[in-house]
Design a protein around this motif. Sequence first.
Motif, short mmCIF file in Angstrom:
data_model
loop_
_atom_site.label_atom_id
_atom_site.label_comp_id
_atom_site.label_asym_id
_atom_site.label_seq_id
_atom_site.Cartn_x
_atom_site.Cartn_y
_atom_site.Cartn_z
N ILE A 186 67.73 35.89 72.22
CA ILE A 186 69.13 36.11 72.59
C ILE A 186 70.03 34.92 72.25
O ILE A 186 71.24 35.01 72.34
CB ILE A 186 69.28 36.44 74.09
N THR A 187 69.42 33.81 71.82
CA THR A 187 70.21 32.62 71.48
C THR A 187 70.66 32.62 70.02
O THR A 187 71.40 31.72 69.61
CB THR A 187 69.42 31.35 71.76
N TRP A 188 70.20 33.60 69.24
CA TRP A 188 70.55 33.64 67.81
C TRP A 188 71.50 34.78 67.53
O TRP A 188 71.24 35.91 67.92
CB TRP A 188 69.28 33.79 66.97
N PRO A 189 72.60 34.52 66.76
CA PRO A 189 73.08 33.19 66.41
C PRO A 189 73.87 32.59 67.56
O PRO A 189 74.20 33.28 68.52
CB PRO A 189 73.98 33.46 65.20
N LYS A 190 74.20 31.32 67.41
CA LYS A 190 74.93 30.65 68.49
C LYS A 190 76.39 31.09 68.57
O LYS A 190 76.99 31.01 69.63
CB LYS A 190 74.85 29.13 68.28
N ASN A 191 76.94 31.53 67.44
CA ASN A 191 78.34 31.94 67.40
C ASN A 191 78.46 33.33 66.76
O ASN A 191 78.87 33.47 65.61
CB ASN A 191 79.18 30.93 66.62
N PRO A 192 78.12 34.38 67.52
CA PRO A 192 78.15 35.74 66.96
C PRO A 192 79.55 36.23 66.61
O PRO A 192 79.69 37.26 65.95
CB PRO A 192 77.54 36.58 68.09
N GLU A 193 80.58 35.50 67.02
CA GLU A 193 81.94 35.94 66.69
C GLU A 193 82.21 35.87 65.18
O GLU A 193 83.20 36.44 64.69
CB GLU A 193 82.97 35.07 67.42
N HIS A 194 81.32 35.24 64.42
CA HIS A 194 81.49 35.22 62.97
C HIS A 194 81.20 36.58 62.34
O HIS A 194 81.61 36.83 61.20
CB HIS A 194 80.60 34.14 62.35
N VAL A 230 79.39 37.69 52.78
CA VAL A 230 78.11 37.05 53.11
C VAL A 230 78.36 35.90 54.09
O VAL A 230 79.20 35.03 53.86
CB VAL A 230 77.40 36.50 51.85
N LEU A 231 77.63 35.93 55.20
CA LEU A 231 77.64 34.85 56.19
C LEU A 231 76.31 34.12 56.11
O LEU A 231 75.26 34.74 55.92
CB LEU A 231 77.84 35.42 57.60
N VAL A 232 76.35 32.82 56.31
CA VAL A 232 75.14 32.01 56.20
C VAL A 232 74.91 31.28 57.51
O VAL A 232 75.80 30.56 58.01
CB VAL A 232 75.25 31.00 55.04
N PHE A 233 73.71 31.47 58.07
CA PHE A 233 73.32 30.83 59.32
C PHE A 233 72.02 30.06 59.10
O PHE A 233 71.27 30.32 58.16
CB PHE A 233 73.06 31.86 60.43
N SER A 234 71.73 29.13 59.99
CA SER A 234 70.40 28.53 60.01
C SER A 234 69.48 29.41 60.85
O SER A 234 69.95 30.22 61.66
CB SER A 234 70.45 27.11 60.60
N THR A 235 68.19 29.25 60.68
CA THR A 235 67.25 30.01 61.49
C THR A 235 67.31 29.59 62.96
O THR A 235 66.83 30.30 63.83
CB THR A 235 65.81 29.84 60.97
N ASP A 236 67.93 28.43 63.23
CA ASP A 236 68.15 27.99 64.62
C ASP A 236 69.40 28.59 65.22
O ASP A 236 69.65 28.42 66.42
CB ASP A 236 68.24 26.46 64.68
N GLY A 237 70.22 29.25 64.39
CA GLY A 237 71.39 29.94 64.92
C GLY A 237 72.73 29.30 64.61
O GLY A 237 73.77 29.84 65.00
N ASP A 238 72.73 28.17 63.92
CA ASP A 238 73.99 27.52 63.59
C ASP A 238 74.68 28.26 62.45
O ASP A 238 74.03 28.68 61.48
CB ASP A 238 73.75 26.06 63.17
N PHE A 239 76.00 28.40 62.54
CA PHE A 239 76.77 28.97 61.45
C PHE A 239 77.00 27.89 60.40
O PHE A 239 77.48 26.80 60.71
CB PHE A 239 78.11 29.51 61.95
N LEU A 240 76.66 28.20 59.13
CA LEU A 240 76.75 27.21 58.07
C LEU A 240 77.95 27.42 57.16
O LEU A 240 78.68 26.47 56.86
CB LEU A 240 75.46 27.21 57.25
N GLN A 241 78.16 28.64 56.71
CA GLN A 241 79.29 28.90 55.83
C GLN A 241 79.47 30.40 55.63
O GLN A 241 78.59 31.20 55.97
CB GLN A 241 79.10 28.23 54.46
N ALA A 242 80.61 30.76 55.06
CA ALA A 242 80.88 32.11 54.60
C ALA A 242 81.20 32.03 53.12
O ALA A 242 81.90 31.11 52.68
CB ALA A 242 82.04 32.74 55.37
N TRP A 243 80.67 32.96 52.36
CA TRP A 243 80.95 32.94 50.93
C TRP A 243 82.38 33.40 50.66
O TRP A 243 82.81 34.46 51.13
CB TRP A 243 80.01 33.88 50.20
#
Length: 353
Positions: A54-62, A91-104
Amino acid sequence: MKRKNNSCLTVMMVAVVLLLMLVLYGTVYPHLSDESSLKADYKLTGKPLYKLDITWPKNPEHFTGQVFGVAVNHVTGVVYVAQRGDNVPKVLVFSTDGDFLQAWNTSTIEMPHGIFLADASLNPSIWITDVGSGPYGHTIKQYTPSGKLLQVLGSAGKSGSGVNPLQFDQPAEIFVHSSGEIYIVDGDGGVNNRLIKLSKDLQLLWMHGEQGSGPAQFFIPHSVAVDSFQRVWVADRGNKRIQVFNTVTGDWLGSWGSCFTEDAPYSVRLTPDQKYFIVAQLNTNQISILEAPPVGVIGQCKVVSVIQLADDIKPHLVDLDLKTGALYVAEIGAQQAQKFTPFNWGSTVSSFL
């Protein structure tokens, strides 16, 4: 007194283990707070193999569109999520830990359907099937991890059934083998119903392309995967079955249908240990885990576990982290991707004792 205390402790340990087995091997209903109810409202039946993170992703608002596909790079720990919608990043890019990294930030994707991460170790790239009808549609495109377009397969903006040059009509999914050979299921509702194998240099090796319900015929081939035993597995959605082929010759090896009487298979992916298939079933809102057959055998399908999601979640396509075994599910109805981690029986029992 010491012996009596030890006996009591033993009885308590046995009771806890029995209670845990009753819960886990029956039906498990996880529920959390109201704000997490969309993610937490699911149940497990059969053998407990996965639990929701339930912790993934950390910012689901993306998540701002309908999520259709997901792909994981197990080497770099990156998750790529394909979504549709007007004025949303595709395309949205996250880490497997749940951090949002970027959007294409690219305009070359219209309506993404399938997404696949190829060559994770040496030269990773992301392949996306595009079922749009505009100037970039009816194609399969290869991108760098940062979203730079590398090449386009098919005739952009033009649907077709040609093989020289190669054309598509709403291509559903692509699977790139570690050898560089490419498998494509073409026909997410278009005129084509094809399974295509290409060489590393994009030459046609073999193809099945007849619509129907017989062996090696398709009606909306929707997902494709290759196992370690030279077998290609295709989710034949419209026929509510999975078909199996030899990777080298293209020969038909068999099909599974008895597991899909209520709803069709939408995805087909193998766990890293090759023991199970993960199959999304959109209309019944569930993820079925099927036992993979040994080499030389197709047999009949066997469901060993089910993740029953809430109504209207609509799981579409899935992918797995080949390092950790984590399962990622693209959900059209919920407009999100979710992560399920492998259930560790030993560590869970010990945590209760």
